[in-house]
Design a protein around this motif. Structure first.
Motif, short mmCIF file in Angstrom:
data_model
loop_
_atom_site.label_atom_id
_atom_site.label_comp_id
_atom_site.label_asym_id
_atom_site.label_seq_id
_atom_site.Cartn_x
_atom_site.Cartn_y
_atom_site.Cartn_z
N THR A 191 0.87 -1.19 0.00
CA THR A 191 0.00 0.00 0.00
C THR A 191 0.90 1.23 0.00
N GLU A 192 0.51 2.26 0.73
CA GLU A 192 1.31 3.48 0.75
C GLU A 192 2.69 3.21 1.33
N ALA A 194 2.87 -0.43 -5.77
CA ALA A 194 1.98 -0.09 -4.67
C ALA A 194 0.55 -0.02 -5.22
N GLY A 213 -2.10 -1.36 -3.74
CA GLY A 213 -2.84 -0.90 -2.58
C GLY A 213 -4.07 -1.67 -2.18
N ASP A 214 -4.34 -1.62 -0.87
CA ASP A 214 -5.61 -2.04 -0.27
C ASP A 214 -6.04 -3.43 -0.72
N SER A 238 -4.47 -5.53 -4.04
CA SER A 238 -3.24 -6.32 -3.98
C SER A 238 -3.54 -7.77 -3.61
N GLU A 259 1.23 -5.52 3.92
CA GLU A 259 0.75 -4.27 4.52
C GLU A 259 1.25 -4.17 5.95
#
Length: 259
Positions: A158-159, A184, A186-187, A190, A204
Motif C-alpha cells: 500500500t502506501e 503499490a 494498494g488495499d 493487492s 501491509e
C-alpha cells in the motif's frame, strides 16, 4: 456457514455497488475527516447502514461490526464490513475501491466478498468451496500463481511511507529488493490479485480487521497463504502478508532478517 450465507453476502455486495457507483465522483459528495485523519464520505455511512439493515432483516440473530458504526467480534456469527475500502481513492475519483463483506463464525472468516464495481470486478469465496472472480470475461474460479522464487516474484504493497511509520522501511526494502518487481497497487486489490495469480505477494504494515477478513477467505480458498507480518495466520493482528504459499516463508525471512 451455508450456501445461503454466501448468496446473502453477494446480494449485499450488489446493493452496495448500486449505491457506491451512484455516489462515485458525485459533485455533492460529502467528505469529512475522522479522528484518525482518514476520510469518510456520505457513501461510506450509507452503505454500512444499508448492509446492517439487510442483515438485521435476513439474519436477525447475527452480529455486525463495521468500520464506520463500530461493533465487536466475539463468539458466534458476526458480519464484518468495510463499506468502502479505499475511501481516499473513492473521494478523489480514482476507481480502485471496494466494498468488503465477511462472515465470521467464532472469529474465523468463512465467507468473503470484495466488490469493486468501478473496476468491473467482484471476488468471493466460502470456506471449502474455492474462490471466484466475475469480470468482463465472465465468472471463473481463481488460483494463486506457481512462482517459487522471490527473484521471480511480483510484490505489491500500500502506501510506501506506512512502512517507515508502522513497521520497518528497511524490512520492506529488503523484501522488494529480493523480488523481481514491486508496485503499490494498494488495499484490497493487492490481495485479490494474489488470489488471481496475477501477482505473488502482497504486504501491509498497518491495517484493520475489516480490511482483511473477506480477503483472508478469498486468498486461502484460492490456494494461497494469509498471515500477519510475523507469520501468524490472522486477519486481526494489524498487518498482513498474503502469498501464493510457495514464497511465504522466504518473504517472512526477508522481513525479519537483520543486516
Amino acid at each position: 456457514m451455508s450456501t445461503a450465507d454466501l448468496t446473502l453476502a453477494l446480494e449485499l455486495a450488489e446493493a452496495a455497488d448500486e449505491h457506491t457507483l451512484a455516489r462515485f465522483a458525485a459533485v455533492d459528495l460529502r467528505v469529512e475527516t475522522k479522528p484518525d485523519r482518514t476520510p469518510v464520505t456520505d457513501a461510506d455511512i450509507a452503505v454500512e447502514d444499508l448492509i446492517r439493515a439487510r442483515i438485521a432483516e435476513r439474519r436477525p440473530g447475527d452480529g455486525v461490526a463495521g468500520e464506520e458504526r463500530g461493533g465487536t467480534v466475539g463468539t458466534g456469527r458476526c458480519w464484518l464490513v468495510d463499506p468502502i475500502d479505499g475511501t481516499k481513492n473513492f473521494s478523489r475519483g480514482v476507481g480502485v475501491w471496494a466494498t468488503l463483506i465477511a462472515l465470521l463464525e467464532d472469529g474465523e472468516p468463512v465467507v468473503g466478498v470484495a466488490s469493486a464495481p468501478a473496476l468491473g470486478r467482484r471476488w468471493w469465496a466460502a470456506k471449502g468451496q474455492g474462490a471466484f472472480v466475475r469480470d468482463h470475461r465472465g465468472t471463473r474460479r481463481i488460483t494463486v500463481s506457481g512462482v517459487g522464487a522471490l527473484a521471480d516474484a511480483y510484490l505489491s504493497t500500500t502506501e510506501f511511507t506506512t512502512w517507515r511509520e508502522h513497521h520497518s522501511l528497511a524490512a520492506y526494502q529488503r523484501l522488494s529488493g529480493a523480488c523481481w518487481q514491486s508496485r503499490a497497487l494498494g488495499d484490497f486489490w493487492s490481495h485479490c490479485l494474489v488470489a488471481e495469480g496475477a501477482i505473488d505477494l502482497a504486504a501491509e504494515p498497518i491495517v484493520n480487521p475489516w480490511d482483511l477478513a473477506a480477503l483472508f477467505v478469498i486468498v486461502t480458498e484460492a490456494g494461497g497463504r494469509f498471515t500477519d507480518l510475523s507469520g501468524q495466520p490472522r486477519y486481526d493482528n494489524g498487518s498482513a502478508l498474503s502469498s501464493n504459499g510457495l514464497l511465504h516463508e522466504a518473504a517472512l525471512g526477508e522481513l525479519d532478517r537483520q543486516d
